[in-house]
Design a protein around this motif. Sequence first.
Motif, PDB file in Angstrom:
ATOM      1  N   THR A   1       0.824  -1.192   0.000  1.00 52.59           N
ATOM      2  CA  THR A   1       0.000   0.000   0.000  1.00 52.59           C
ATOM      3  C   THR A   1       0.866   1.253   0.000  1.00 52.59           C
ATOM      4  N   ALA A   2       0.220   2.408   0.178  1.00 53.98           N
ATOM      5  CA  ALA A   2       0.928   3.690   0.246  1.00 53.98           C
ATOM      6  C   ALA A   2       0.199   4.609   1.207  1.00 53.98           C
ATOM      7  N   PHE A   3       0.964   5.489   1.823  1.00 56.30           N
ATOM      8  CA  PHE A   3       0.418   6.561   2.643  1.00 56.30           C
ATOM      9  C   PHE A   3       0.582   7.859   1.862  1.00 56.30           C
ATOM     10  N   LEU A   4      -0.506   8.623   1.758  1.00 61.38           N
ATOM     11  CA  LEU A   4      -0.487   9.878   1.023  1.00 61.38           C
ATOM     12  C   LEU A   4      -0.763  11.036   1.974  1.00 61.38           C
ATOM     13  N   GLN A   5      -0.340  12.228   1.598  1.00 64.24           N
ATOM     14  CA  GLN A   5      -0.723  13.410   2.353  1.00 64.24           C
ATOM     15  C   GLN A   5      -2.064  13.914   1.843  1.00 64.24           C
ATOM     16  N   ALA A   6      -2.637  14.875   2.512  1.00 66.14           N
ATOM     17  CA  ALA A   6      -3.973  15.355   2.143  1.00 66.14           C
ATOM     18  C   ALA A   6      -4.015  15.891   0.714  1.00 66.14           C
ATOM     19  N   GLN A   7      -2.885  16.419   0.220  1.00 65.93           N
ATOM     20  CA  GLN A   7      -2.822  16.954  -1.143  1.00 65.93           C
ATOM     21  C   GLN A   7      -2.600  15.859  -2.184  1.00 65.93           C
ATOM     22  N   GLY A   8      -2.632  14.603  -1.783  1.00 69.01           N
ATOM     23  CA  GLY A   8      -2.541  13.491  -2.712  1.00 69.01           C
ATOM     24  C   GLY A   8      -1.136  13.091  -3.110  1.00 69.01           C
ATOM     25  N   ARG A   9      -0.121  13.613  -2.465  1.00 66.29           N
ATOM     26  CA  ARG A   9       1.256  13.241  -2.793  1.00 66.29           C
ATOM     27  C   ARG A   9       1.743  12.132  -1.862  1.00 66.29           C
ATOM     28  N   VAL A  10       2.759  11.428  -2.319  1.00 66.10           N
ATOM     29  CA  VAL A  10       3.227  10.239  -1.611  1.00 66.10           C
ATOM     30  C   VAL A  10       4.038  10.629  -0.376  1.00 66.10           C
ATOM     31  N   LEU A  11       3.751   9.959   0.734  1.00 68.22           N
ATOM     32  CA  LEU A  11       4.584  10.049   1.932  1.00 68.22           C
ATOM     33  C   LEU A  11       5.462   8.803   2.069  1.00 68.22           C
ATOM     34  N   HIS A  12       4.837   7.629   1.977  1.00 68.74           N
ATOM     35  CA  HIS A  12       5.556   6.364   2.097  1.00 68.74           C
ATOM     36  C   HIS A  12       4.853   5.298   1.267  1.00 68.74           C
ATOM     37  N   ASP A  13       5.620   4.405   0.666  1.00 71.42           N
ATOM     38  CA  ASP A  13       5.060   3.144   0.200  1.00 71.42           C
ATOM     39  C   ASP A  13       5.417   2.103   1.253  1.00 71.42           C
ATOM     40  N   ALA A  14       4.576   1.085   1.437  1.00 68.82           N
ATOM     41  CA  ALA A  14       4.784   0.187   2.575  1.00 68.82           C
ATOM     42  C   ALA A  14       4.222  -1.198   2.294  1.00 68.82           C
ATOM     43  N   PHE A  15       4.886  -2.195   2.873  1.00 65.88           N
ATOM     44  CA  PHE A  15       4.358  -3.556   2.914  1.00 65.88           C
ATOM     45  C   PHE A  15       3.694  -3.782   4.264  1.00 65.88           C
ATOM     46  N   MET A  16       2.559  -4.476   4.253  1.00 73.54           N
ATOM     47  CA  MET A  16       1.858  -4.843   5.474  1.00 73.54           C
ATOM     48  C   MET A  16       1.938  -6.359   5.636  1.00 73.54           C
ATOM     49  N   HIS A  17       2.754  -6.796   6.583  1.00 71.47           N
ATOM     50  CA  HIS A  17       2.894  -8.219   6.865  1.00 71.47           C
ATOM     51  C   HIS A  17       1.890  -8.600   7.950  1.00 71.47           C
ATOM     52  N   SER A  18       0.930  -9.438   7.617  1.00 67.07           N
ATOM     53  CA  SER A  18      -0.006  -9.918   8.629  1.00 67.07           C
ATOM     54  C   SER A  18       0.711 -10.895   9.561  1.00 67.07           C
ATOM     55  N   TYR A  19       0.432 -10.784  10.858  1.00 70.75           N
ATOM     56  CA  TYR A  19       1.067 -11.696  11.807  1.00 70.75           C
ATOM     57  C   TYR A  19       0.196 -11.812  13.052  1.00 70.75           C
TER      58      TYR A  19
ATOM     59  N   THR B   1      13.930   7.591  -2.135  1.00 78.70           N
ATOM     60  CA  THR B   1      14.775   8.041  -3.246  1.00 78.70           C
ATOM     61  C   THR B   1      13.990   8.036  -4.552  1.00 78.70           C
ATOM     62  N   ASP B   2      13.143   7.031  -4.756  1.00 80.62           N
ATOM     63  CA  ASP B   2      12.365   6.935  -5.989  1.00 80.62           C
ATOM     64  C   ASP B   2      11.062   7.718  -5.917  1.00 80.62           C
ATOM     65  N   MET B   3      10.488   7.829  -4.722  1.00 73.30           N
ATOM     66  CA  MET B   3       9.217   8.537  -4.539  1.00 73.30           C
ATOM     67  C   MET B   3       9.451   9.651  -3.524  1.00 73.30           C
ATOM     68  N   ASN B   4       9.875  10.792  -4.005  1.00 72.54           N
ATOM     69  CA  ASN B   4      10.255  11.910  -3.154  1.00 72.54           C
ATOM     70  C   ASN B   4       9.093  12.305  -2.242  1.00 72.54           C
ATOM     71  N   PRO B   5       9.184  12.058  -0.928  1.00 73.32           N
ATOM     72  CA  PRO B   5       8.064  12.337  -0.029  1.00 73.32           C
ATOM     73  C   PRO B   5       7.605  13.787  -0.089  1.00 73.32           C
ATOM     74  N   THR B   6       6.293  13.971  -0.106  1.00 73.90           N
ATOM     75  CA  THR B   6       5.579  15.253  -0.204  1.00 73.90           C
ATOM     76  C   THR B   6       5.673  15.876  -1.587  1.00 73.90           C
ATOM     77  N   GLN B   7       6.394  15.256  -2.530  1.00 67.73           N
ATOM     78  CA  GLN B   7       6.542  15.794  -3.878  1.00 67.73           C
ATOM     79  C   GLN B   7       5.974  14.864  -4.952  1.00 67.73           C
ATOM     80  N   ALA B   8       6.185  13.561  -4.819  1.00 72.74           N
ATOM     81  CA  ALA B   8       5.803  12.599  -5.865  1.00 72.74           C
ATOM     82  C   ALA B   8       4.301  12.338  -5.843  1.00 72.74           C
ATOM     83  N   PHE B   9       3.721  12.202  -7.038  1.00 77.15           N
ATOM     84  CA  PHE B   9       2.329  11.785  -7.161  1.00 77.15           C
ATOM     85  C   PHE B   9       2.268  10.265  -7.315  1.00 77.15           C
ATOM     86  N   PRO B  10       1.226   9.627  -6.801  1.00 78.76           N
ATOM     87  CA  PRO B  10       1.195   8.155  -6.778  1.00 78.76           C
ATOM     88  C   PRO B  10       1.236   7.501  -8.153  1.00 78.76           C
TER      89      PRO B  10
END
Length: 363
Positions: free
Chosen positions: A55-73, A211-220
């Motif tokens: 998944t990904a976490f976005l800011q309110a303006q729709g830009r990327v904050l983090h991409d993330a894996f969710m491991h169920s455990y 590095t690939d998805m500049n946080p607060t700058q990159a669009f998803p």
Amino acid sequence: MPLPPALRSLIRSTPTIAPVPHRAVISVTGSQAAEFLNGVVASSVPSSPDAHFYTAFLQAQGRVLHDAFMHSYATPEGKKGYLLEFDSRPSEAQPLLTMLKRFVLRAKVKIRDVSEQYDVWAAWGSENEQAWETERQWDYSRSGAVEPVWNDQIPWGVSSGPLQDRRGVGMGARVLARKGDRPQGYSSYDAVSSDDYVRHRILHGVAEGSTDMNPTQAFPMDSNLDFMGALDFRKGCYVGQELTVRTYHTGIVRKRIFPVLLQGQGSSPLMLPLASGTDIRLRNVVTTSEAAFRPRPRGTGKLLTSIDGVGLALLRLEHVFAAETGHSQFYIDGPASSSSEDSSVCITTWRPDWWPDVRLVTE
């Protein structure tokens, strides 16, 4: 174009395992963990509490904050939860742990940093990691956004097994292991360095981290998060939904991250490192009679991650169209101190075999 022949020897097809650098892990547990996460991530949380996902976490303006894996455990007490794995490098984005705690309010969840307990590994190249891959099917929108169509209900795997890294065909598995330990069940795999993992994902066209998805700058969609399976354009409200869904329905995706080959003089791969954020320029190579094919000279591309002559770059799609049709050429300026008449670095894009038919915007 497909993977250049000169790079095919870099693909490791034997069972391989490598540590993944710069990763942190947050534990999210509690009776409302899935409900809480569904309100802050850009994909739908699977209905099964045993399912992993990306998944990904976005800011309110729709830009990327983090991409993330969710491991169920399951916790030692047998309660279901998630281990959230993400890029730990400092950036302009608010620390993810702080952000999540700000959204808790009265939700029955417990959030804590457990990075000191886990190392993150990637495994690929064996029949185990190839077993879940099928030919990709895609859902295309008018905007240029592309979504994978999963025929199976749990594409990323379940808690009884490793997370199936289906961001790209051939990526393998994502494995969490206790700090300092090698993952169990992978003793016969070749252990390689984290640089080998970076090269592996570049060759498969997979962007990752700040590095690939500049946080607060990159669009998803610019970051290919749509066809890597991190976005759901039909789910209910989440942070950043409004602009993301509006772009999907009424906008146009004008940029994408592409894997690139970096070549110096003599068409040999450039082995010297280049800084992330280096400008990639476009020169026209058409005659006057073909001037209609020239893209408008607006903006430049950006080199993101690079290693051993390959990299990922954020490029305008109209420029990629011009380069693929032979009317233009990407390059990076050489050092000003060079005595060579042409010390520039030639940049060539390619599309991994698993990629969808990316719409090239030419208007």
